[in-house]
Design a protein around this motif. Structure first.
Motif, mmCIF file in Angstrom:
data_model
loop_
_atom_site.group_PDB
_atom_site.id
_atom_site.type_symbol
_atom_site.label_atom_id
_atom_site.label_comp_id
_atom_site.label_asym_id
_atom_site.label_seq_id
_atom_site.Cartn_x
_atom_site.Cartn_y
_atom_site.Cartn_z
ATOM 1 N N PHE A 111 0.808 -1.216 0.000
ATOM 2 C CA PHE A 111 0.000 0.000 0.000
ATOM 3 C C PHE A 111 0.844 1.269 0.000
ATOM 4 N N GLN A 112 2.112 1.128 -0.281
ATOM 5 C CA GLN A 112 3.034 2.262 -0.319
ATOM 6 C C GLN A 112 3.566 2.379 -1.746
ATOM 7 N N ALA B 223 4.963 -6.727 -3.759
ATOM 8 C CA ALA B 223 4.356 -6.802 -2.428
ATOM 9 C C ALA B 223 2.862 -7.122 -2.523
ATOM 10 N N LEU B 224 2.188 -6.577 -3.524
ATOM 11 C CA LEU B 224 0.766 -6.878 -3.716
ATOM 12 C C LEU B 224 0.555 -8.369 -3.974
ATOM 13 N N HIS C 133 -12.463 -5.209 4.107
ATOM 14 C CA HIS C 133 -13.021 -4.478 2.968
ATOM 15 C C HIS C 133 -12.174 -3.238 2.681
ATOM 16 N N GLY C 134 -11.605 -2.644 3.722
ATOM 17 C CA GLY C 134 -10.734 -1.478 3.547
ATOM 18 C C GLY C 134 -9.492 -1.812 2.732
ATOM 19 N N GLN C 135 -8.925 -2.979 2.980
ATOM 20 C CA GLN C 135 -7.747 -3.395 2.213
ATOM 21 C C GLN C 135 -8.107 -3.637 0.750
ATOM 22 N N ILE C 136 -9.271 -4.242 0.526
ATOM 23 C CA ILE C 136 -9.731 -4.461 -0.852
ATOM 24 C C ILE C 136 -9.942 -3.120 -1.544
#
Length: 170
Positions: A101-102, A111-112, A124-127
């Motif tokens: 996320f950076q 990393a993803l 859901h926030g990560q999605i």
């Protein structure tokens, strides 16, 4: 003895054998050698002909990273069964999430993929964050279709979302 179960020892033996096969060299980006040790232990002091520009660098495909990550995850999970207080996977997941996320054109796509492969739960926030990254990659691609970094980022987000989708609540 650190690893007490025969099952864990067997997983480690099989994994070591598998990683030693030439087909795995390609996954690690070193397919043009007869032995992985040639590259792993090559030193510029011992081998003067070796320099960063003296060999053709191979690309490390995200699908290869996916395969390697899943193999390493299998080894880690086998070892963790013998070590009840082990937090290796939590630490790995935390680091993968941090870099996923950076913004970093070199690390973020990798990393993803790793985050998608090793996560045991997802919010859901990560999605939403991954979908935002996908959106930015698509926008960048529309501005210039030959933008390789954007294409890699798009591929990485699709792999991550594919891996994470089954973890979501219906």
């Amino acid at each position: 003895e650190l690893f007490s179960t025969e099952e864990t020892k067997q997983v480690l033996r099989l994994s070591l054998t598998e990683f030693s096969l030439p087909k795995f060299y390609l996954l690690f980006g070193i397919s043009k050698v007869k032995s992985a040790a040639v590259i792993a232990f090559r030193s510029s002091y011992r081998d003067r002909s070796f320099s960063p520009g003296s060999y053709e660098r191979e690309t490390f495909a995200l699908t290869s990273l996916e395969t390697v990550t899943e193999a390493l995850l299998e080894i880690m999970e086998a070892c963790m069964r013998d070590i009840p207080t082990c937090k290796w996977l939590d630490q790995w997941t935390e680091l993968a999430q941090k870099f996923a996320f950076q913004y970093n054109p070199s690390l973020q796509p990798r990393a993803l993929v790793v985050f998608g492969c090793i996560s045991k739960r997802v919010s859901h926030g990560q999605i939403k964050q991954i979908i935002r990254i996908l959106s930015k990659g698509l926008e960048s691609c529309l501005k210039g279709p030959d933008n390789y970094n954007s294409q890699v980022l798009i591929e990485a987000t699709v792999i991550a979302l594919t891996k994470l989708q089954p973890l979501l609540n219906k």
